[in-house]
Design an enzyme around this catalytic site. Structure first.
Site, PDB file in Angstrom:
ATOM      1  N   GLY A   1       0.809  -1.207   0.000  1.00 43.75           N
ATOM      2  CA  GLY A   1       0.000   0.000   0.000  1.00 43.75           C
ATOM      3  C   GLY A   1       0.839   1.253   0.000  1.00 43.75           C
ATOM      4  O   GLY A   1       2.009   1.239  -0.377  1.00 43.75           O
ATOM      5  N   ALA A   2       0.227   2.387   0.417  1.00 47.56           N
ATOM      6  CA  ALA A   2       0.875   3.700   0.322  1.00 47.56           C
ATOM      7  C   ALA A   2       1.395   3.903  -1.094  1.00 47.56           C
ATOM      8  O   ALA A   2       2.555   4.250  -1.316  1.00 47.56           O
ATOM      9  CB  ALA A   2       1.983   3.841   1.355  1.00 47.56           C
TER      10      ALA A   2
ATOM     11  N   LYS B   1      13.422  -1.132  -8.096  1.00 42.70           N
ATOM     12  CA  LYS B   1      14.014  -0.374  -6.991  1.00 42.70           C
ATOM     13  C   LYS B   1      14.416  -1.312  -5.858  1.00 42.70           C
ATOM     14  O   LYS B   1      15.481  -1.155  -5.263  1.00 42.70           O
ATOM     15  CB  LYS B   1      13.045   0.686  -6.462  1.00 42.70           C
ATOM     16  CG  LYS B   1      13.684   1.575  -5.393  1.00 42.70           C
ATOM     17  CD  LYS B   1      12.703   2.548  -4.784  1.00 42.70           C
ATOM     18  CE  LYS B   1      11.801   1.888  -3.776  1.00 42.70           C
ATOM     19  NZ  LYS B   1      12.545   1.505  -2.533  1.00 42.70           N
TER      20      LYS B   1
ATOM     21  N   GLN C   1      15.206  -7.869  -3.684  1.00 42.55           N
ATOM     22  CA  GLN C   1      13.926  -8.548  -3.534  1.00 42.55           C
ATOM     23  C   GLN C   1      13.502  -9.197  -4.843  1.00 42.55           C
ATOM     24  O   GLN C   1      13.023 -10.342  -4.858  1.00 42.55           O
ATOM     25  CB  GLN C   1      12.863  -7.553  -3.073  1.00 42.55           C
ATOM     26  CG  GLN C   1      11.446  -8.117  -3.061  1.00 42.55           C
ATOM     27  CD  GLN C   1      10.437  -7.091  -2.602  1.00 42.55           C
ATOM     28  OE1 GLN C   1      10.245  -6.911  -1.410  1.00 42.55           O
ATOM     29  NE2 GLN C   1       9.786  -6.421  -3.537  1.00 42.55           N
TER      30      GLN C   1
ATOM     31  N   HIS D   1       4.319   2.503  -8.048  1.00 41.33           N
ATOM     32  CA  HIS D   1       3.321   1.432  -8.028  1.00 41.33           C
ATOM     33  C   HIS D   1       2.365   1.544  -9.212  1.00 41.33           C
ATOM     34  O   HIS D   1       1.944   0.535  -9.785  1.00 41.33           O
ATOM     35  CB  HIS D   1       2.505   1.486  -6.725  1.00 41.33           C
ATOM     36  CG  HIS D   1       3.307   1.234  -5.489  1.00 41.33           C
ATOM     37  ND1 HIS D   1       3.615   2.239  -4.605  1.00 41.33           N
ATOM     38  CD2 HIS D   1       3.855   0.107  -4.988  1.00 41.33           C
ATOM     39  CE1 HIS D   1       4.321   1.734  -3.601  1.00 41.33           C
ATOM     40  NE2 HIS D   1       4.474   0.444  -3.808  1.00 41.33           N
TER      41      HIS D   1
ATOM     42  N   HIS E   1       2.381   4.980  -4.825  1.00 43.17           N
ATOM     43  CA  HIS E   1       2.883   6.186  -5.477  1.00 43.17           C
ATOM     44  C   HIS E   1       3.043   5.899  -6.966  1.00 43.17           C
ATOM     45  O   HIS E   1       2.604   4.850  -7.460  1.00 43.17           O
ATOM     46  CB  HIS E   1       4.201   6.642  -4.838  1.00 43.17           C
ATOM     47  CG  HIS E   1       5.227   5.560  -4.706  1.00 43.17           C
ATOM     48  ND1 HIS E   1       5.786   4.911  -5.792  1.00 43.17           N
ATOM     49  CD2 HIS E   1       5.798   4.990  -3.612  1.00 43.17           C
ATOM     50  CE1 HIS E   1       6.674   4.030  -5.384  1.00 43.17           C
ATOM     51  NE2 HIS E   1       6.683   4.038  -4.057  1.00 43.17           N
TER      52      HIS E   1
ATOM     53  N   SER F   1       7.642   4.787  -0.666  1.00 41.56           N
ATOM     54  CA  SER F   1       6.653   5.183   0.336  1.00 41.56           C
ATOM     55  C   SER F   1       7.312   5.828   1.546  1.00 41.56           C
ATOM     56  O   SER F   1       6.678   6.610   2.268  1.00 41.56           O
ATOM     57  CB  SER F   1       5.843   3.960   0.775  1.00 41.56           C
ATOM     58  OG  SER F   1       5.172   3.385  -0.330  1.00 41.56           O
TER      59      SER F   1
ATOM     60  N   GLN G   1       8.233  -9.112   7.602  1.00 44.72           N
ATOM     61  CA  GLN G   1       9.434  -8.579   6.983  1.00 44.72           C
ATOM     62  C   GLN G   1       9.966  -7.343   7.697  1.00 44.72           C
ATOM     63  O   GLN G   1      10.934  -6.733   7.247  1.00 44.72           O
ATOM     64  CB  GLN G   1       9.201  -8.280   5.505  1.00 44.72           C
ATOM     65  CG  GLN G   1       8.240  -7.151   5.204  1.00 44.72           C
ATOM     66  CD  GLN G   1       7.873  -7.101   3.734  1.00 44.72           C
ATOM     67  OE1 GLN G   1       7.191  -7.986   3.208  1.00 44.72           O
ATOM     68  NE2 GLN G   1       8.325  -6.056   3.043  1.00 44.72           N
TER      69      GLN G   1
END
Length: 296
Positions: free
Chosen positions: A47-48, A165, A169, A53, A50, A202, A77
């Site tokens: 979420g959050a 980014k 991951q 996303h 920007h 975020s 995490q």
């Protein structure tokens, strides 16, 4: 079946985003799409949302007939000292952005849904999960891999998209899908940046005005090092100069490393394969990460 829809006045030409909260309802909806022969994409987020996303969701809509957006602030995490409680939660605004980006369904589970009483399974990692972030956040990727594996099993998408980014991951998730024979294509989407080069995150909302002014130094240091290495400079010297540049800009440096772009193994020479520069550093109370390829 509990299935709700949300609409946004900012984009009246797009279909409302459906929203489900349980795995059972998620699977019912995805199952209906599967029966209709639809191709499905997953965009996992906390979420959050920007513009980065939004780029992920728009890329997903080009890859599939139906896009599932997951919104879940994953507690496993976060380390005990990290910002789980203050991580921004902006569901209404997130759903508005999702609607404009072509998302069909938002999966918004609770922690109890994802980790019910008695949950005790995690995924053991090596390879690209070793070093870099793991040196500073030792439990982070175990939490990421566990929740991503659950989401990939729950949604069973044809394709799942992750931002470059969070490059380590992306490498960990790609390895996970290969190693576990998950029938999904993992795609990386290029980092979205502000005009001054700062990677969208975020966590950027935590930056003070002075910190925000200094933050683009991360990208500048990486860019200068990448150009130096591509121009024939000794990699170790270029990396050391970049580290000094980041520290001079007011950051506390966690790491700035040159790694193999696919395996994230350390490299000694520019001829060791496709290369990636990765950095993590703190300015004030905010930790920022970034990475770029070396154009060889």
């Amino acid at each position: 079946m509990s299935f709700s829809a949300t609409s946004s006045s900012t984009d009246t030409g797009s279909m409302p985003v459906g929203m489900v909260h349980t795995v059972a309802d998620l699977r019912r909806q995805v199952g209906d799409w599967r029966k209709a022969g639809k191709r499905i994409a997953l965009v996992p987020t906390m979420g959050a949302l920007h513009a980065g996303h939004v780029a992920l969701m728009e890329a997903a809509s080009r890859q599939a007939d139906k896009v599932v957006l997951s919104i879940f602030v994953n507690p496993t995490q976060f380390a005990p000292t990290e910002d789980l409680s203050r991580y921004p939660r902006t569901l209404e605004a997130d759903l508005a952005k999702a609607q404009g980006a072509g998302v069909a369904l938002a999966f918004v589970p609770s922690a109890a849904d994802m980790y019910p009483d008695g949950f005790c399974t995690t995924i053991s990692l090596a390879g690209p999960a070793l070093g870099l972030e793991t040196d500073f956040r030792p439990t982070h990727f175990a939490g990421v891999a566990t929740v991503v594996a659950k989401l990939l099993i729950q949604v069973a998408p044809d394709v799942a998209l992750f931002g470059e980014k969070d490059y380590q991951q992306l490498a960990v998730v790609s390895q996970l899908a290969r190693d576990m024979d998950l029938p999904v294509t993992i795609l990386g989407v290029p980092t979205v940046r502000e005009a001054d080069g700062l990677a969208l995150s975020s966590r950027n909302v935590y930056l003070s005005p002075a910190e925000r002014a200094n933050a683009p130094a991360l990208h500048r240091a990486l860019t200068q090092a990448a150009h130096a290495i591509a121009g024939g400079a000794e990699p170790a010297l270029a990396v050391e100069a970049a580290r000094a540049q980041v520290i001079a800009a007011g950051f506390a440096l966690d790491y700035l490393e040159l790694r193999h772009a696919r395996t994230l193994a350390p490299v000694a020479a520019a001829t060791d394969g496709p290369l990636r520069l990765l950095v993590a550093a703190r300015i004030g109370t905010t930790r920022l990460i970034d990475n770029i390829p070396v154009p060889l």
